[in-house]
Design a protein around this motif. Structure first.
Motif, PDB file in Angstrom:
ATOM      1  N   GLU A 130       0.846  -1.199   0.000  1.00 55.06           N
ATOM      2  CA  GLU A 130       0.000   0.000   0.000  1.00 55.06           C
ATOM      3  C   GLU A 130       0.880   1.248   0.000  1.00 55.06           C
ATOM      4  O   GLU A 130       1.822   1.357   0.788  1.00 55.06           O
ATOM      5  N   LEU A 131       0.575   2.195  -0.893  1.00 59.28           N
ATOM      6  CA  LEU A 131       1.282   3.469  -0.885  1.00 59.28           C
ATOM      7  C   LEU A 131       0.829   4.272   0.332  1.00 59.28           C
ATOM      8  O   LEU A 131      -0.333   4.668   0.419  1.00 59.28           O
ATOM      9  N   LEU A 132       1.744   4.486   1.255  1.00 64.31           N
ATOM     10  CA  LEU A 132       1.423   5.192   2.492  1.00 64.31           C
ATOM     11  C   LEU A 132       1.488   6.694   2.319  1.00 64.31           C
ATOM     12  O   LEU A 132       0.596   7.428   2.740  1.00 64.31           O
ATOM     13  N   MET A 133       2.574   7.160   1.684  1.00 59.92           N
ATOM     14  CA  MET A 133       2.724   8.606   1.510  1.00 59.92           C
ATOM     15  C   MET A 133       3.808   8.903   0.490  1.00 59.92           C
ATOM     16  O   MET A 133       4.657   8.046   0.190  1.00 59.92           O
ATOM     17  N   GLU A 134       3.741  10.102  -0.039  1.00 60.33           N
ATOM     18  CA  GLU A 134       4.822  10.668  -0.839  1.00 60.33           C
ATOM     19  C   GLU A 134       5.421  11.797  -0.017  1.00 60.33           C
ATOM     20  O   GLU A 134       4.701  12.686   0.437  1.00 60.33           O
ATOM     21  N   TYR A 153       8.069  -1.781   5.623  1.00 64.54           N
ATOM     22  CA  TYR A 153       8.069  -0.606   4.756  1.00 64.54           C
ATOM     23  C   TYR A 153       9.055  -0.774   3.606  1.00 64.54           C
ATOM     24  O   TYR A 153      10.134  -1.356   3.781  1.00 64.54           O
ATOM     25  N   LYS A 154       8.663  -0.273   2.443  1.00 69.03           N
ATOM     26  CA  LYS A 154       9.559  -0.108   1.306  1.00 69.03           C
ATOM     27  C   LYS A 154       9.586   1.367   0.938  1.00 69.03           C
ATOM     28  O   LYS A 154       8.526   2.014   0.871  1.00 69.03           O
ATOM     29  N   VAL A 155      10.779   1.870   0.696  1.00 76.22           N
ATOM     30  CA  VAL A 155      10.949   3.289   0.402  1.00 76.22           C
ATOM     31  C   VAL A 155      11.757   3.434  -0.888  1.00 76.22           C
ATOM     32  O   VAL A 155      12.803   2.784  -1.041  1.00 76.22           O
ATOM     33  N   PHE A 156      11.270   4.264  -1.801  1.00 76.48           N
ATOM     34  CA  PHE A 156      11.985   4.560  -3.038  1.00 76.48           C
ATOM     35  C   PHE A 156      12.104   6.078  -3.165  1.00 76.48           C
ATOM     36  O   PHE A 156      11.133   6.797  -2.916  1.00 76.48           O
ATOM     37  N   GLY A 157      13.273   6.553  -3.603  1.00 74.14           N
ATOM     38  CA  GLY A 157      13.405   7.984  -3.805  1.00 74.14           C
ATOM     39  C   GLY A 157      14.796   8.372  -4.228  1.00 74.14           C
ATOM     40  O   GLY A 157      15.684   7.525  -4.429  1.00 74.14           O
ATOM     41  N   VAL A 158      15.010   9.664  -4.356  1.00 79.32           N
ATOM     42  CA  VAL A 158      16.302  10.215  -4.774  1.00 79.32           C
ATOM     43  C   VAL A 158      16.778  11.200  -3.721  1.00 79.32           C
ATOM     44  O   VAL A 158      16.012  12.059  -3.269  1.00 79.32           O
ATOM     45  N   LEU A 159      18.026  11.052  -3.315  1.00 81.64           N
ATOM     46  CA  LEU A 159      18.671  12.025  -2.434  1.00 81.64           C
ATOM     47  C   LEU A 159      19.593  12.885  -3.288  1.00 81.64           C
ATOM     48  O   LEU A 159      20.610  12.400  -3.798  1.00 81.64           O
ATOM     49  N   ASP A 160      19.226  14.141  -3.473  1.00 85.81           N
ATOM     50  CA  ASP A 160      20.027  15.054  -4.291  1.00 85.81           C
ATOM     51  C   ASP A 160      21.333  15.402  -3.585  1.00 85.81           C
ATOM     52  O   ASP A 160      21.407  15.447  -2.357  1.00 85.81           O
ATOM     53  N   ASN A 161      22.359  15.651  -4.382  1.00 87.79           N
ATOM     54  CA  ASN A 161      23.649  16.123  -3.863  1.00 87.79           C
ATOM     55  C   ASN A 161      24.240  15.196  -2.807  1.00 87.79           C
ATOM     56  O   ASN A 161      24.871  15.642  -1.851  1.00 87.79           O
ATOM     57  N   CYS A 162      24.007  13.907  -2.976  1.00 86.66           N
ATOM     58  CA  CYS A 162      24.612  12.925  -2.073  1.00 86.66           C
ATOM     59  C   CYS A 162      25.048  11.726  -2.907  1.00 86.66           C
ATOM     60  O   CYS A 162      24.214  10.931  -3.349  1.00 86.66           O
ATOM     61  N   LEU A 163      26.338  11.618  -3.172  1.00 82.87           N
ATOM     62  CA  LEU A 163      26.862  10.551  -4.017  1.00 82.87           C
ATOM     63  C   LEU A 163      26.685   9.192  -3.348  1.00 82.87           C
ATOM     64  O   LEU A 163      26.721   9.093  -2.118  1.00 82.87           O
ATOM     65  N   PRO A 164      26.496   8.125  -4.129  1.00 81.18           N
ATOM     66  CA  PRO A 164      26.260   6.800  -3.547  1.00 81.18           C
ATOM     67  C   PRO A 164      27.341   6.357  -2.564  1.00 81.18           C
ATOM     68  O   PRO A 164      27.026   5.813  -1.501  1.00 81.18           O
ATOM     69  N   ALA A 165      28.601   6.557  -2.902  1.00 73.73           N
ATOM     70  CA  ALA A 165      29.677   6.120  -2.015  1.00 73.73           C
ATOM     71  C   ALA A 165      29.636   6.855  -0.683  1.00 73.73           C
ATOM     72  O   ALA A 165      29.883   6.263   0.377  1.00 73.73           O
ATOM     73  N   VAL A 166      29.301   8.155  -0.721  1.00 70.68           N
ATOM     74  CA  VAL A 166      29.200   8.937   0.515  1.00 70.68           C
ATOM     75  C   VAL A 166      28.022   8.451   1.351  1.00 70.68           C
ATOM     76  O   VAL A 166      28.127   8.265   2.572  1.00 70.68           O
ATOM     77  N   GLU A 201       8.716  14.444   0.105  1.00 74.18           N
ATOM     78  CA  GLU A 201       9.938  15.090  -0.359  1.00 74.18           C
ATOM     79  C   GLU A 201      10.704  14.222  -1.355  1.00 74.18           C
ATOM     80  O   GLU A 201      11.896  13.968  -1.218  1.00 74.18           O
ATOM     81  N   GLY A 202       9.973  13.747  -2.366  1.00 77.48           N
ATOM     82  CA  GLY A 202      10.603  12.967  -3.422  1.00 77.48           C
ATOM     83  C   GLY A 202      10.696  11.484  -3.157  1.00 77.48           C
ATOM     84  O   GLY A 202      11.227  10.736  -3.989  1.00 77.48           O
ATOM     85  N   PHE A 203      10.185  11.022  -2.018  1.00 82.48           N
ATOM     86  CA  PHE A 203      10.202   9.604  -1.687  1.00 82.48           C
ATOM     87  C   PHE A 203       8.784   9.050  -1.673  1.00 82.48           C
ATOM     88  O   PHE A 203       7.863   9.686  -1.179  1.00 82.48           O
ATOM     89  N   ASN A 204       8.638   7.843  -2.202  1.00 84.45           N
ATOM     90  CA  ASN A 204       7.395   7.090  -2.081  1.00 84.45           C
ATOM     91  C   ASN A 204       7.589   6.028  -1.012  1.00 84.45           C
ATOM     92  O   ASN A 204       8.534   5.229  -1.080  1.00 84.45           O
TER      93      ASN A 204
END
Length: 214
Positions: free
Chosen positions: A31-35, A54-67, A37-40
């Protein structure tokens, strides 16, 4: 949901990668709980406990994967940015590294503590570099339960990260936590609903201030 006794299987790492590759598609039984700040944020009820995973999908701007992965793994740094940490350390037990984590709860509730194993693996999936971190409860005699603190025996988290093609990270997170004690399931679900977005916000801020940021 059982405690793990050792390491994680290749299948478990692959599963987190597949979730990231199917970005944003949690499945019909979620069930989609909420959207936020760019996260579902999706949820699915665990019938035996009445709690939600919970499952969370989204994008974190200005944060490189390695960091992002480094921040997530850096326990000493987490004690600086996570106000809910009371105690946090790693310990070698029976040939494996386990984490002890004690979490502050508001009065009059007891603090909670966790003993868990975690592993990070950097994978290449058809040319896509995906960083995966898995964590799950375990039990070792070297870290017994403490008086006045509730031991959490059902905890599982998966994190998969890859570049968004710019300066940020695409993120998938799975999370389940049963804090136990005498707390009613509705109260736990209400608190977790707010704590998941808050954790993501704090994690993003921690990346911006990481002293070893790339």
């Amino acid at each position: 949901m059982e405690c793990v006794s050792g390491g994680f299987s290749e299948e478990q790492f692959q599963k987190a990668c597949v979730e990231l590759q199917h970005f944003g598609r949690a499945g019909n039984d979620w069930e989609l709980l909420m959207e936020h700040e760019g996260f579902n944020i999706y949820r699915q009820q665990d019938e035996p406990t009445g709690l939600y995973a919970y499952k969370v999908f989204g994008v974190l701007d200005n944060c490189l994967p390695a960091v992002l992965a480094d921040v997530y793994m850096d326990l000493d740094y987490r004690k600086q940015w996570d106000d809910y940490v009371e105690e946090l350390y790693e310990k070698e037990c029976n040939g494996k590294t386990v984490v002890y984590w004690q979490v502050k709860y508001p009065y009059p509730m007891y603090y909670r503590d966790y003993v868990y194993v975690r592993q990070r693996r950097d994978l290449d999936m058809d040319g896509r570099k995906i960083l995966v971190v898995l964590a799950q409860s375990t039990s070792v005699p070297q870290i017994p339960e403490r008086s006045g603190v509730v031991r959490v025996n059902q905890y599982k988290q998966s994190l998969a990260i890859e570049s968004d093609g710019k300066k940020g990270s695409r993120v998938f997170m799975y999370y389940f936590d049963n804090p136990g004690g005498l707390l009613p399931s509705w109260l736990i679900n209400w608190a977790t609903k707010g704590s998941v977005p808050l954790f993501l916000k704090d994690l993003a801020n921690a990346c911006q201030n990481y002293p070893r940021r790339a």
